[in-house]
Design a protein around this motif. Structure first.
Motif, short mmCIF file in Angstrom:
data_model
loop_
_atom_site.label_atom_id
_atom_site.label_comp_id
_atom_site.label_asym_id
_atom_site.label_seq_id
_atom_site.Cartn_x
_atom_site.Cartn_y
_atom_site.Cartn_z
N ARG A 115 -2.31 -8.31 10.32
CA ARG A 115 -1.20 -7.71 9.40
C ARG A 115 -0.48 -6.23 9.83
O ARG A 115 0.52 -6.17 9.58
CB ARG A 115 -1.92 -7.67 8.26
CG ARG A 115 -2.29 -8.76 7.44
CD ARG A 115 -3.19 -9.04 6.43
NE ARG A 115 -3.27 -10.23 5.68
CZ ARG A 115 -3.93 -11.42 6.36
NH1 ARG A 115 -4.48 -11.50 7.78
NH2 ARG A 115 -4.05 -12.55 5.62
N LEU A 116 -1.46 -5.51 10.40
CA LEU A 116 -0.86 -4.31 11.13
C LEU A 116 0.27 -4.33 12.08
O LEU A 116 1.01 -3.67 12.10
CB LEU A 116 -1.96 -3.28 11.61
CG LEU A 116 -3.11 -2.83 10.69
CD1 LEU A 116 -4.44 -2.02 11.28
CD2 LEU A 116 -2.45 -1.92 9.55
N THR A 117 0.03 -5.40 12.91
CA THR A 117 1.11 -5.66 13.91
C THR A 117 2.12 -6.27 13.40
O THR A 117 3.36 -5.93 13.72
CB THR A 117 0.20 -6.57 15.11
OG1 THR A 117 -0.78 -6.06 15.82
CG2 THR A 117 1.25 -6.92 16.05
N SER A 118 2.07 -7.27 12.55
CA SER A 118 2.97 -7.92 11.93
C SER A 118 4.12 -7.02 11.05
O SER A 118 5.35 -6.94 11.18
CB SER A 118 2.73 -8.90 11.07
OG SER A 118 3.71 -9.54 10.10
N LEU A 181 9.70 -0.35 -0.67
CA LEU A 181 8.48 0.30 -1.35
C LEU A 181 7.28 -0.42 -0.79
O LEU A 181 6.46 0.50 -0.44
CB LEU A 181 8.59 -0.21 -3.01
CG LEU A 181 7.61 0.31 -3.79
CD1 LEU A 181 7.82 1.78 -4.25
CD2 LEU A 181 7.16 -0.67 -5.22
N ALA A 182 7.15 -1.56 -0.48
CA ALA A 182 5.91 -2.18 0.10
C ALA A 182 6.16 -3.51 0.70
O ALA A 182 7.10 -3.99 0.41
CB ALA A 182 4.79 -2.18 -1.26
N ILE A 183 4.99 -3.79 1.69
CA ILE A 183 4.78 -5.12 2.17
C ILE A 183 3.51 -5.78 1.84
O ILE A 183 2.52 -4.97 2.02
CB ILE A 183 5.20 -5.09 3.76
CG1 ILE A 183 6.57 -4.42 4.09
CG2 ILE A 183 4.86 -6.34 4.34
CD1 ILE A 183 6.77 -4.19 5.63
N VAL A 184 3.52 -6.54 1.11
CA VAL A 184 2.32 -7.28 0.62
C VAL A 184 2.22 -8.52 1.21
O VAL A 184 3.10 -9.55 1.12
CB VAL A 184 2.29 -7.38 -0.92
CG1 VAL A 184 1.11 -7.81 -1.47
CG2 VAL A 184 2.67 -5.97 -1.69
N TYR A 185 0.94 -8.99 1.69
CA TYR A 185 0.84 -10.20 2.41
C TYR A 185 0.25 -11.49 1.69
O TYR A 185 -0.64 -10.85 0.65
CB TYR A 185 0.09 -9.89 3.64
CG TYR A 185 0.69 -9.42 4.83
CD1 TYR A 185 1.25 -10.43 5.65
CD2 TYR A 185 0.73 -8.09 4.98
CE1 TYR A 185 2.08 -9.70 6.92
CE2 TYR A 185 1.67 -7.60 6.03
CZ TYR A 185 2.46 -8.30 6.91
OH TYR A 185 2.93 -7.98 7.70
N ARG A 194 2.25 -14.20 5.26
CA ARG A 194 3.68 -13.79 5.24
C ARG A 194 3.76 -12.69 4.55
O ARG A 194 3.29 -12.46 3.54
CB ARG A 194 4.46 -14.93 4.56
CG ARG A 194 4.57 -16.49 5.39
CD ARG A 194 5.07 -17.29 4.30
NE ARG A 194 4.31 -17.79 3.36
CZ ARG A 194 4.43 -18.58 2.43
NH1 ARG A 194 5.45 -19.30 2.46
NH2 ARG A 194 3.71 -18.78 1.40
N GLY A 195 4.59 -11.75 5.09
CA GLY A 195 4.77 -10.38 4.55
C GLY A 195 5.69 -10.52 3.47
O GLY A 195 6.92 -10.88 3.99
N VAL A 196 5.53 -10.08 2.33
CA VAL A 196 6.46 -10.03 1.15
C VAL A 196 7.22 -8.63 1.08
O VAL A 196 6.23 -7.81 0.66
CB VAL A 196 5.97 -10.38 -0.42
CG1 VAL A 196 6.90 -10.14 -1.26
CG2 VAL A 196 5.54 -11.90 -0.16
N LEU A 398 8.94 -11.07 5.39
CA LEU A 398 9.41 -10.20 6.48
C LEU A 398 9.90 -10.89 7.74
O LEU A 398 9.34 -11.92 8.20
CB LEU A 398 8.24 -9.42 6.69
CG LEU A 398 8.22 -8.40 7.70
CD1 LEU A 398 8.96 -7.14 7.07
CD2 LEU A 398 6.63 -7.74 8.06
N ASP A 399 10.94 -10.39 8.22
CA ASP A 399 11.40 -10.86 9.56
C ASP A 399 12.03 -12.33 9.50
O ASP A 399 11.90 -13.01 10.29
CB ASP A 399 10.64 -10.84 10.70
CG ASP A 399 10.17 -9.30 11.13
OD1 ASP A 399 10.88 -8.60 10.89
OD2 ASP A 399 8.91 -9.07 11.20
#
Length: 535
Positions: A115-118, A181-185, A194-196, A398-399
């Motif tokens: 998740r840190l890398t993504s 604001l944020a990315i929540v997985y 998936r990152g939201v 994300l992406d």
């Protein structure tokens, strides 16, 4: 009192403008002497943080982060529990126009690293209990900031050291409603998490749910038990209380104990409680009567449907009903019998009902194949009508430019939740089941294929299938059918080893509760695994 539609428009106007400042909305506009956070230790001793102290401490930390190279758009991850450090860190990140990436502390090192890398995180804030999870075989691209006093390694620093940085104060950055604001997985049935991306304008949806769904008012003592690494914990344990200028509790026990939960409810005179179904089920198993000092007036459940017998028990013992609400990381919480005043007559509540769409949302049920609305009372796919849901904010992962859950017809756009259910003649929602195969266990949403991928990496596993098992306390347990690889034999020792394998390489909450060995997995004629047959 303004009608809900009018108030929703006011929030959208305030939170979705080019000049929207997150730090102003969540902190600086509020009474500096009012408590923002009351952090409770396992001994029930409190530590308080006022909005004025939050303003000053987050300003100081923002200056240190800026001197450390963090700026607008940079991703900053947190691997820390709820409470004062989390609030100060989050607000400092948002002062700089940076993006918060909250992580579950129950994740194993590989899941955290993924998740840190993504997310492209440049920095991660971690406490002593989780520091070892950041040790990887590869050279990380992020720097590490710790919250505790343990000895530092090369290149590390602490929150205190950053806050003491002697540098010109970092100015607040207003990123506007479209800013991130944020990315929540979120876990799904297929593929990696998936990152939201959560935009600033989603604050309107969070404030609306805080007010109408949770029904938190100025006089409440509010406690949300969710982890800040989850969507509900971030949206409504960290953000929405600060947004509304309300005081919230944060228990730092590191474990769930029903007796401790009752002690907190009584000692701190909690009037508004939001908890996952496992909390209510465990309280039922351990509690006969409540102490007289418990004065809870509003109860909310989130994450998965509550069984009618649990709802009946809570109502009988607490003396107030628990409201079962529906939502997702990609939406926030948008359907349920409100704890706040929406001006609607609730009337009789049918057992099993989730409730109506909350202000700012329109929920519907679509036919199984077409995108046409299903007849009232007929099962179909639960969807959000985006044309008539002004609080909706999700546009894609994300992406990924497109959102797979969004379906467009010539004159309609729907968000498909991945759940099935019905609408009755009052347009109240009744939840049936998930249709994406995700397992909801102990308040966590777990993708079976993520667990299968970890199990398949073990040399003793030829192939495997993961499935859910109904359970009175957990909601669902995690089961795994394993075909042993050549040279390995089924045994209790191997089953235990596989459970530990998942816990240490993915997440403790995703470790199978049951591991069974089979000569082959059930498959269709075309070779597709028949997941429904695994149980």
């Amino acid at each position: 009192m303004p009608e809900p539609a009018h108030r929703v428009r006011e929030w959208l106007t305030a939170y979705d403008s080019p000049t929207t400042s997150v730090s102003h909305l969540l902190c600086d506009r509020h009474d500096p002497d009012r408590n923002a956070i009351i952090q409770i230790g396992p001994d029930l001793a409190p530590a308080t943080l006022t909005f004025g102290e939050l303003r000053d401490r987050s300003h100081a930390l923002a200056t240190g982060l800026a001197a450390h190279g963090i700026g607008h758009g940079d991703r900053v991850a947190t691997l820390i529990p709820k409470g004062i450090d989390m609030a100060v860190t989050a607000l400092a990140v948002w002062r700089l126009g940076a993006v918060l990436v909250p992580l579950f502390s129950s994740f194993a090192p590989s899941a955290i690293s993924e998740r840190l890398t993504s997310s492209g995180a440049r920095l991660v804030v971690v406490d002593d209990d989780n520091r070892a999870k950041l040790d990887t075989d590869t050279t990380p691209t992020w720097s590490i900031v710790t919250t505790g006093p343990r000895p530092l390694r090369d290149g590390e620093t602490t929150l205190t050291a950053l806050a003491d940085t002697q540098a010109p104060p970092a100015p607040d950055t207003a990123v506007g409603g479209d800013g991130l604001l944020a990315i929540v997985y979120v876990s799904g049935l297929i593929g990696p998490p998936r990152g939201v991306p959560v935009p600033v304008r989603a604050l309107a949806a969070m404030h609306a749910y805080h007010h109408y769904g949770l029904g938190v008012d100025d006089d409440d003592v509010f406690w949300n038990t969710a982890d800040p690494g989850s969507a509900f914990g971030l949206y409504h344990g960290v953000i929405s209380p600060l947004l509304a200028g309300h005081t919230s509790l944060a228990l730092r026990a590191g474990f769930f104990d029903p007796e401790l939960t009752l002690d907190v409810l009584g000692m701190y005179e909690v009037t508004n409680l939001a908890a996952d179904p496992t909390t209510y089920r465990t309280l039922r198993a351990a509690t006969k009567t409540l102490p007289p000092e418990i004065v809870v007036q509003r109860l909310t459940s989130f994450g998965e449907p509550l069984a009618p017998d649990v709802i009946d028990w809570v109502t009988d013992v607490f003396g107030v009903p628990v409201r079962d609400h529906f939502g997702q990381t990609e939406l926030g919480w948008c359907v349920g019998i409100p704890n706040g005043d929406t001006g609607q007559d609730i009337g009789d509540i049918t057992p099993g009902a989730i409730g109506p769409a909350l202000p700012g949302w329109t929920a519907t049920v679509l036919e199984a194949i077409s995108d046409e609305p299903a007849p009232l009372g007929a099962y179909g796919r639960i969807a959000v009508d985006l044309e008539h849901s002004p609080l909706a904010w999700f546009t894609g992962y994300l992406d990924n430019d497109s959102a797979s859950q969004v379906r467009f017809t010539p004159d309609k756009a729907f968000y498909l939740t991945g759940d099935t259910g019905i609408l009755d003649r009052r347009h109240w929602l009744f939840f049936s089941t998930r249709d994406d195969g995700a397992i909801l266990s102990r308040g966590y949403r777990i993708g079976p294929t993520e667990v299968e991928a970890v199990l398949n990496d073990h040399p003793a596993v030829d192939e495997c299938g993961v499935y859910s098992i109904p359970d009175e306390l957990a909601g669902q347990l995690i089961g795994a059918r394993v075909v042993p690889a050549a040279g390995f034999e089924a045994s209790e020792a191997l089953a235990t080893e596989l459970k530990e394998w998942v816990a240490t390489r993915f997440a403790t909450h995703a470790s199978p509760d049951v591991v069974g060995f089979v000569p082959e997995l059930p498959r269709t004629a075309s070779g597709k695994m028949r997941r429904a047959r695994l149980r």
